[in-house]
Design a protein around this motif. Sequence first.
Motif, PDB file in Angstrom:
ATOM      1  N   LEU A 280       0.805  -1.215   0.000  1.00  0.00           N
ATOM      2  CA  LEU A 280       0.000   0.000   0.000  1.00  0.00           C
ATOM      3  C   LEU A 280       0.841   1.269   0.000  1.00  0.00           C
ATOM      4  O   LEU A 280       0.290   2.366   0.002  1.00  0.00           O
ATOM      5  CB  LEU A 280      -0.927   0.011   1.221  1.00  0.00           C
ATOM      6  CG  LEU A 280      -2.005  -1.063   1.269  1.00  0.00           C
ATOM      7  CD1 LEU A 280      -2.900  -0.842   2.478  1.00  0.00           C
ATOM      8  CD2 LEU A 280      -2.839  -1.044  -0.002  1.00  0.00           C
ATOM      9  N   GLN A 281       2.166   1.120   0.002  1.00  0.00           N
ATOM     10  CA  GLN A 281       3.023   2.316   0.041  1.00  0.00           C
ATOM     11  C   GLN A 281       2.741   3.290  -1.095  1.00  0.00           C
ATOM     12  O   GLN A 281       2.672   4.502  -0.869  1.00  0.00           O
ATOM     13  CB  GLN A 281       4.495   1.904   0.046  1.00  0.00           C
ATOM     14  CG  GLN A 281       5.469   3.057   0.208  1.00  0.00           C
ATOM     15  CD  GLN A 281       5.947   3.594  -1.112  1.00  0.00           C
ATOM     16  OE1 GLN A 281       6.143   2.825  -2.065  1.00  0.00           O
ATOM     17  NE2 GLN A 281       6.152   4.889  -1.212  1.00  0.00           N
ATOM     18  N   PRO A 282       2.517   2.831  -2.338  1.00  0.00           N
ATOM     19  CA  PRO A 282       2.166   3.804  -3.380  1.00  0.00           C
ATOM     20  C   PRO A 282       0.868   4.547  -3.090  1.00  0.00           C
ATOM     21  O   PRO A 282       0.710   5.704  -3.467  1.00  0.00           O
ATOM     22  CB  PRO A 282       2.024   2.927  -4.642  1.00  0.00           C
ATOM     23  CG  PRO A 282       2.846   1.715  -4.359  1.00  0.00           C
ATOM     24  CD  PRO A 282       2.689   1.474  -2.895  1.00  0.00           C
ATOM     25  N   LEU A 283      -0.064   3.874  -2.386  1.00  0.00           N
ATOM     26  CA  LEU A 283      -1.309   4.541  -2.032  1.00  0.00           C
ATOM     27  C   LEU A 283      -1.074   5.631  -0.999  1.00  0.00           C
ATOM     28  O   LEU A 283      -1.642   6.721  -1.080  1.00  0.00           O
ATOM     29  CB  LEU A 283      -2.322   3.534  -1.488  1.00  0.00           C
ATOM     30  CG  LEU A 283      -2.808   2.432  -2.428  1.00  0.00           C
ATOM     31  CD1 LEU A 283      -3.908   1.627  -1.754  1.00  0.00           C
ATOM     32  CD2 LEU A 283      -3.311   3.012  -3.730  1.00  0.00           C
ATOM     33  N   MET A 284      -0.237   5.347   0.002  1.00  0.00           N
ATOM     34  CA  MET A 284       0.048   6.360   1.003  1.00  0.00           C
ATOM     35  C   MET A 284       0.773   7.540   0.372  1.00  0.00           C
ATOM     36  O   MET A 284       0.510   8.703   0.706  1.00  0.00           O
ATOM     37  CB  MET A 284       0.880   5.777   2.150  1.00  0.00           C
ATOM     38  CG  MET A 284       1.198   6.796   3.234  1.00  0.00           C
ATOM     39  SD  MET A 284       2.047   6.110   4.674  1.00  0.00           S
ATOM     40  CE  MET A 284       0.677   5.352   5.546  1.00  0.00           C
ATOM     41  N   THR A 285       1.689   7.241  -0.575  1.00  0.00           N
ATOM     42  CA  THR A 285       2.382   8.320  -1.273  1.00  0.00           C
ATOM     43  C   THR A 285       1.391   9.200  -2.021  1.00  0.00           C
ATOM     44  O   THR A 285       1.458  10.435  -1.966  1.00  0.00           O
ATOM     45  CB  THR A 285       3.408   7.739  -2.270  1.00  0.00           C
ATOM     46  OG1 THR A 285       4.344   6.921  -1.555  1.00  0.00           O
ATOM     47  CG2 THR A 285       4.165   8.851  -2.979  1.00  0.00           C
ATOM     48  N   ALA A 286       0.444   8.557  -2.719  1.00  0.00           N
ATOM     49  CA  ALA A 286      -0.561   9.324  -3.449  1.00  0.00           C
ATOM     50  C   ALA A 286      -1.453  10.114  -2.502  1.00  0.00           C
ATOM     51  O   ALA A 286      -1.883  11.225  -2.815  1.00  0.00           O
ATOM     52  CB  ALA A 286      -1.405   8.384  -4.304  1.00  0.00           C
ATOM     53  N   ALA A 287      -1.736   9.548  -1.314  1.00  0.00           N
ATOM     54  CA  ALA A 287      -2.632  10.217  -0.370  1.00  0.00           C
ATOM     55  C   ALA A 287      -2.020  11.493   0.197  1.00  0.00           C
ATOM     56  O   ALA A 287      -2.732  12.483   0.418  1.00  0.00           O
ATOM     57  CB  ALA A 287      -2.999   9.251   0.756  1.00  0.00           C
ATOM     58  N   VAL A 288      -0.719  11.483   0.452  1.00  0.00           N
ATOM     59  CA  VAL A 288      -0.087  12.660   1.060  1.00  0.00           C
ATOM     60  C   VAL A 288       0.513  13.605   0.036  1.00  0.00           C
ATOM     61  O   VAL A 288       0.855  14.744   0.368  1.00  0.00           O
ATOM     62  CB  VAL A 288       0.999  12.232   2.073  1.00  0.00           C
ATOM     63  CG1 VAL A 288       0.413  11.361   3.164  1.00  0.00           C
ATOM     64  CG2 VAL A 288       2.150  11.513   1.376  1.00  0.00           C
ATOM     65  N   ALA A 289       0.639  13.164  -1.211  1.00  0.00           N
ATOM     66  CA  ALA A 289       1.248  14.003  -2.243  1.00  0.00           C
ATOM     67  C   ALA A 289       0.539  15.347  -2.428  1.00  0.00           C
ATOM     68  O   ALA A 289       1.205  16.370  -2.643  1.00  0.00           O
ATOM     69  CB  ALA A 289       1.317  13.248  -3.577  1.00  0.00           C
ATOM     70  N   PRO A 290      -0.812  15.415  -2.368  1.00  0.00           N
ATOM     71  CA  PRO A 290      -1.457  16.719  -2.544  1.00  0.00           C
ATOM     72  C   PRO A 290      -1.013  17.761  -1.528  1.00  0.00           C
ATOM     73  O   PRO A 290      -0.942  18.949  -1.835  1.00  0.00           O
ATOM     74  CB  PRO A 290      -2.953  16.389  -2.380  1.00  0.00           C
ATOM     75  CG  PRO A 290      -3.069  14.964  -2.781  1.00  0.00           C
ATOM     76  CD  PRO A 290      -1.804  14.334  -2.288  1.00  0.00           C
TER      77      PRO A 290
END
Length: 305
Positions: A100-110
Motif C-alpha cells: 500500500l506504500q504507493p497509495l500512502m504516497t498518493a494520499a499525502v502528495a497533494p
Amino acid sequence: MLARLAPAIFVLLWSTGWVVAKYAAFFADPLTFLALRYSFAILLFVCFCLLSGARWPRSPTAIGHAIVSGIFLHGLYLGAVWWAIGQGVPAAISGIIAGLQPLMTAAVAPWLIGEKLNGQQKLGLVLGFCGIALAVAPKMLAIDASATPIHLLPLAVNVAGMAAVTYGTLYQKRYLQNGDLRSIAALQYVGALIVTIPLALMLENLHVTWNLELVAALAWSVLGLSMGAIALLLYLIRRGQVSRAASLIYLVPPLAAGEAALFFGEALTVPMILGTIIAVAGVYLTNRNAAEPAPSAVLDTQRPL
C-alpha cells in the motif's frame, strides 16, 4: 532472453524480501542482522562504484540528501518491517501492508508536493485501505481461533515503516532527481547503518547464531536484494524498460504471501486472499494513468527488503 525476463526476475527478487526477513529472525535479532547486511552492502557497493566508474556527489548537500534518504528508505523502513516480522507479524500480512506504500504516497502528495488526485485515484485509495483492513482484521480480532493473533504494537510499527518509506520516497523525488544511482545507493546504505546501529543497541541483545543458514540468508539479502535487484533496475533503466517492471509491482504482495505459505506454512485465509485482490486493485487504479515513473521513483516503489 534476459531483456524479456528481466522485469519479472526483478519483481520476483523484490518479493523474497519478506521471506528472508522471517527466515533470518530464526538466527539473529532483526536489527542486528540488518546492521550486518548494510555493512556488507556498503563494502560491495563502494567496490562496484569504483570498478564501474560511478560518479559520486560533489557537494556536501547532495551527499547529505542521499544519506538522509537512506535513513528513511532503508534504516527506518526496513528496521520497522523486519522488527515487526520478528515480533510475529506474518510475512504475508507485512507484504500486503508494504504494497500500500504507493497509495500512502498518493494520499499525502497533494499536501506535500501539490499533486492532485482524480476520482479514479481516490477510489483506488479507498479500495486499497479497505483491502488491507479486510486482510488484517481477522487476525487482529482473533476471529479465527486457530490462528495466532497479531498484537497491535508490531502491526503499528509495520505501518510506521510504510510511512517512513513514503516520506523517503517524496524526499528522494524532491532532492535526488539527478545523480548516479550507484553512488546514491551506496550512500543510502550508509544512512541506513547510521540509524540501525543505535536502534539495535537500544532494542536488542545483538544475538547472532552463526551457521550456514544465517550466512545463506545474509548472502541473499546482500547479493540478491541489495545488489541483484539494483543491478537489474539499472539494466532496465538502460534499456528503457522501467515501465514494464513498474507494471509488475502489483504482483509483489500476492507473491510474498504465496512464498510465505510455501516456506513457512502461513495460512492463506479467504480474508487475506480477498483483501490482497482488493488492495492490488486499489494500487492499480491509483497508479494506472500515471506517466512512466522516473528511475528514482521506481527505485522507491515497494523497496526490496
